[in-house]
Write an enzyme that holds these catalytic residues in place. Structure first.
Site, PDB file in Angstrom:
ATOM      1  CB  SER A   1       9.111  16.103 -10.006  1.00 19.00           C
ATOM      2  OG  SER A   1      10.112  15.845 -10.967  1.00 19.00           O
TER       3      SER A   1
ATOM      4  CG  ASN B   1       0.183   5.401  -0.121  1.00 16.36           C
ATOM      5  OD1 ASN B   1       0.573   5.900  -1.180  1.00 16.36           O
ATOM      6  ND2 ASN B   1       0.788   4.369   0.440  1.00 16.36           N
TER       7      ASN B   1
ATOM      8  CG  ASP C   1       7.457  -2.250   8.482  1.00 12.27           C
ATOM      9  OD1 ASP C   1       7.871  -3.374   8.142  1.00 12.27           O
ATOM     10  OD2 ASP C   1       6.306  -2.057   8.907  1.00 12.27           O
TER      11      ASP C   1
ATOM     12  CE1 TYR D   1       4.531  -6.297   2.109  1.00 13.20           C
ATOM     13  CE2 TYR D   1       6.075  -5.172   0.665  1.00 13.20           C
ATOM     14  CZ  TYR D   1       4.896  -5.865   0.853  1.00 13.20           C
ATOM     15  OH  TYR D   1       4.086  -6.120  -0.231  1.00 13.20           O
TER      16      TYR D   1
END
Length: 146
Positions: free
Chosen positions: A66, A78, A84, A87
């Site tokens: 934050s 992104n 996942d 990786y």
């Protein structure tokens, strides 16, 4: 509460080891593993200094902390990274894709993002219908408005 084990490889001796603080937050801070100087408008994949083998059936979600924008003036391009379970190689280093909104400097070990793991989405089947049979809420952004 269910406990999971994550195998982790550190690529830097300068960053603090990851810790999970039970009862404080489900999110685990990630740190910059490199010194980065960015001018406004520049992009960089910032190395986070870790590779992990997630438990089978799980994925990791990476988002900024934050305070990241306030402290460093960067946004994650992104908006939310998903790692996942495949990786998981020794050189599959986690990174944060960052865009500088102002001139900034990030030091090694600065906390710039955070992650948590979640189970994979179940298999979904879509059932087409002409009506959902529910009351309308009033559109996007209408919650709490009269």
């Amino acid at each position: 509460m269910e406990q999971q084990t994550i195998r982790i490889k550190y690529h830097s001796n300068e960053i603090e080891k990851l810790t999970y603080i039970d009862g404080k937050s489900d999110w685990i801070d990630l740190r910059s593993a490199e010194h980065v100087v960015l001018k406004k408008g520049e992009f960089k994949l910032i190395k986070l200094g870790v590779s992990m083998q997630l438990p089978a059936g799980y994925e990791a979600v990476i988002v900024p902390r934050s305070s990241t924008y306030k402290n460093f003036g960067i946004i994650q391009t992104n908006h939310m990274g998903v790692v996942d379970e495949s990786y998981c190689g020794d050189d599959d280093v986690w990174m944060m894709p960052a865009l500088a909104m102002r001139d900034t400097e990030i030091n090694v070990n600065d906390r710039i993002c955070q992650f948590r793991i979640q189970k994979h989405q179940p298999v979904i089947r879509f059932e087409e219908t002409d009506t959902l049979g529910n009351e309308n809420r009033g559109g996007i952004g209408s919650t709490g408005r009269a």
